[in-house]
Design an enzyme around this catalytic site. Structure first.
Site, PDB file in Angstrom:
ATOM      1  N   GLU A  88       0.824  -1.210   0.000  1.00 20.84           N
ATOM      2  CA  GLU A  88       0.000   0.000   0.000  1.00 20.84           C
ATOM      3  C   GLU A  88       0.858   1.260   0.000  1.00 20.84           C
ATOM      4  O   GLU A  88       1.930   1.281   0.588  1.00 20.84           O
ATOM      5  CB  GLU A  88      -0.878   0.021   1.259  1.00 20.84           C
ATOM      6  CG  GLU A  88      -2.027  -0.965   1.186  1.00 20.84           C
ATOM      7  CD  GLU A  88      -2.629  -1.235   2.556  1.00 20.84           C
ATOM      8  OE1 GLU A  88      -3.846  -1.077   2.692  1.00 20.84           O
ATOM      9  OE2 GLU A  88      -1.885  -1.592   3.474  1.00 20.84           O
ATOM     10  N   CYS A 331      -1.299   6.883   9.640  1.00 22.23           N
ATOM     11  CA  CYS A 331      -0.124   6.264  10.275  1.00 22.23           C
ATOM     12  C   CYS A 331      -0.515   5.006  11.031  1.00 22.23           C
ATOM     13  O   CYS A 331      -1.409   5.027  11.872  1.00 22.23           O
ATOM     14  CB  CYS A 331       0.498   7.223  11.287  1.00 22.23           C
ATOM     15  SG  CYS A 331       1.118   8.719  10.583  1.00 22.23           S
TER      16      CYS A 331
HETATM   17  N1  SAH Z   1       8.068   1.984   9.976  1.00 22.50           N
HETATM   18  C1  SAH Z   1       8.409   3.354  10.200  1.00 22.50           C
HETATM   19  C2  SAH Z   1       7.248   4.283   9.810  1.00 22.50           C
HETATM   20  C3  SAH Z   1       5.980   4.065  10.497  1.00 22.50           C
HETATM   21  S1  SAH Z   1       4.593   5.094  10.181  1.00 22.50           S
HETATM   22  C4  SAH Z   1       8.848   3.516  11.643  1.00 22.50           C
HETATM   23  O1  SAH Z   1       8.922   2.543  12.354  1.00 22.50           O
HETATM   24  O2  SAH Z   1       9.172   4.615  12.051  1.00 22.50           O
HETATM   25  C5  SAH Z   1       4.940   6.687  10.738  1.00 22.50           C
HETATM   26  C6  SAH Z   1       4.721   6.956  12.219  1.00 22.50           C
HETATM   27  O3  SAH Z   1       3.417   6.545  12.651  1.00 22.50           O
HETATM   28  C7  SAH Z   1       5.715   6.198  13.081  1.00 22.50           C
HETATM   29  O4  SAH Z   1       6.215   7.044  14.074  1.00 22.50           O
HETATM   30  C8  SAH Z   1       4.864   5.125  13.676  1.00 22.50           C
HETATM   31  O5  SAH Z   1       5.384   4.643  14.886  1.00 22.50           O
HETATM   32  C9  SAH Z   1       3.547   5.835  13.845  1.00 22.50           C
HETATM   33  N2  SAH Z   1       2.414   4.937  14.038  1.00 22.50           N
HETATM   34  C10 SAH Z   1       2.375   3.596  13.908  1.00 22.50           C
HETATM   35  N3  SAH Z   1       1.167   3.114  14.247  1.00 22.50           N
HETATM   36  C11 SAH Z   1       0.419   4.188  14.581  1.00 22.50           C
HETATM   37  C12 SAH Z   1      -0.927   4.357  15.004  1.00 22.50           C
HETATM   38  N4  SAH Z   1      -1.753   3.316  15.156  1.00 22.50           N
HETATM   39  N5  SAH Z   1      -1.362   5.601  15.273  1.00 22.50           N
HETATM   40  C13 SAH Z   1      -0.543   6.674  15.123  1.00 22.50           C
HETATM   41  N6  SAH Z   1       0.731   6.580  14.704  1.00 22.50           N
HETATM   42  C14 SAH Z   1       1.213   5.366  14.450  1.00 22.50           C
END
Ligand code: SAH
Length: 347
Positions: A88, A331
């Site tokens: 995605e 996110c």
């Molecule tokens: N894999 C990468 C990017 C993740 S997405 C990483 O580990 O950093 C981008 C951000 O959203 C990251 O900081 C991640 O931790 C956060 N994130 C993940 N799940 C989430 C959720 N359910 N709600 C809000 N942010 C979230």
């Protein structure tokens, strides 16, 4: 067979010569690859040579299967790779320049409690070309809406756990022969792998590095992020300082606000103490709900109070505007399959 978007201009030049054609054909192919053209659109290349290319290479690394459009304008694309894996990407329209959030792995090995992408584990890394193809496709698809200016590596997967392909992807997408996206318009997010943060700085990355911190102490972080058992908060903060020392680029601290878990004034104070001497901006992300765990977002009011508190303590912080949550495109909501499974505790 390999997709042509895996290669830079020099590599394409070698390929063209090995196939018995003139060098300048590589530039033509590069332009078609960048425009996400299929072989049928290689109109300036002799048909006989297009046939040879077709017998040896793939024109497009991914194919769109479906898309969902959010009420806020974000578009979540579901792509399929040549071996049938689903990935995605999310298009995020902004007045100041559109961005694309790309996936870099099928699934994710990190298993963060709050994130849907890791709940089925890692299937495989995506190649540099498969990451690039997501942007090339969307740039073509959204051409009339202003194309793509920024890329965030924040979809499924952990960029620094797929290091070589991440670095090659960045090299390809910033190439003047390719989409030519400025390195400063590229963000890499990591759950925190200190030696890879060092490697990124050493390899000349000068975009934005974001650390998914989410808790100011190891003890707390370990309850929601498995990676915290391998590296301490301090090791990561030290790596960020070195990154800034080498690149001069302010880093971003990502901090999900989870109701009753990490959202008190005391948490804000601990965060401020931890970030002393780090040139950073804190991005507060109210938790997006997933069906996999019981963590709850904090209230909007609390999120802004937490942000105010940080600002008053002298820490630069803002609350991230969430996009695409109604289509599970925000996110932490991306996943590459649809079956159910719940995980309530990090094991
Ligand atoms: N894999 C990468 C990017 C993740 S997405 C990483 O580990 O950093 C981008 C951000 O959203 C990251 O900081 C991640 O931790 C956060 N994130 C993940 N799940 C989430 C959720 N359910 N709600 C809000 N942010 C979230």
């Amino acid at each position: 067979m390999t997709a042509l978007c895996e290669y830079d201009l020099d590599e394409l030049t070698d390929i063209v010569i090995a196939l018995g054609e003139k060098k300048y054909r590589a530039g033509q192919i590069m332009r078609h690859v960048t425009a996400f053209d299929g072989f049928g659109e290689y109109s300036d290349v002799p048909k006989a040579f297009v046939r040879i290319l077709e017998q040896n290479y793939i024109d497009r690394a991914v194919t769109e299967t479906t898309r969902v459009v959010s009420s806020d304008g974000a578009v979540k694309y579901l792509f399929v790779t040549h071996d049938g894996k689903l990935i995605e990407s999310v298009f995020l329209p902004h007045d100041y320049g559109n961005s694309v959030c790309v996936s870099c792995q099928v699934g994710c090995a990190m298993g963060c409690l709050f994130c849907a992408s890791g709940h089925y584990g890692l299937e495989r890394n995506l190649s540099a070309g498969e990451i690039l193809a997501q942007v090339l496709y969307i740039a073509r698809d959204q051409k009339d809406n202003g194309g793509v200016k920024k890329v965030v590596m924040m979809g499924s997967g952990s960029p620094l756990a797929n290091y070589e392909n991440t670095v090659k992807f960045i090299r390809l997408i910033t190439s003047p022969n390719g989409l030519n996206i400025g390195m400063r318009n590229i963000s890499v997010s990591t759950c925190g792998i200190p030696d890879k943060i060092d490697a990124l700085a050493r390899d000349g990355f000068c975009g934005t590095l974001s650390l998914s911190l989410h808790a100011a102490t190891d003890e707390k972080r370990k309850t929601i992020m498995r990676i915290a058992n391998s590296y301490t908060v301090k090791q990561n903060i030290d790596a960020l300082k070195r990154f800034f020392g080498k690149t001069g680029r302010r880093v971003v601290i990502e901090y999900i606000l989870i109701g009753g878990f990490n959202d008190t004034d005391d948490d804000a104070t601990k965060l401020k103490d931890l970030l002393k001497g780090v040139c950073c901006h804190v991005n507060l992300i109210p938790l997006n709900k997933t069906e996999y765990c019981d963590l709850v977002p904090c209230s909007k009011k609390r999120a802004y109070a937490f942000c105010d508190r940080l600002n008053k303590l002298g820490v630069s912080a803002t609350v991230r505007r969430s996009m695409g949550s109604d289509v599970a495109g925000a996110c932490g909501q991306l996943k590459n399959r649809t079956n159910e499974k719940r995980i309530d505790k990090i094991t």
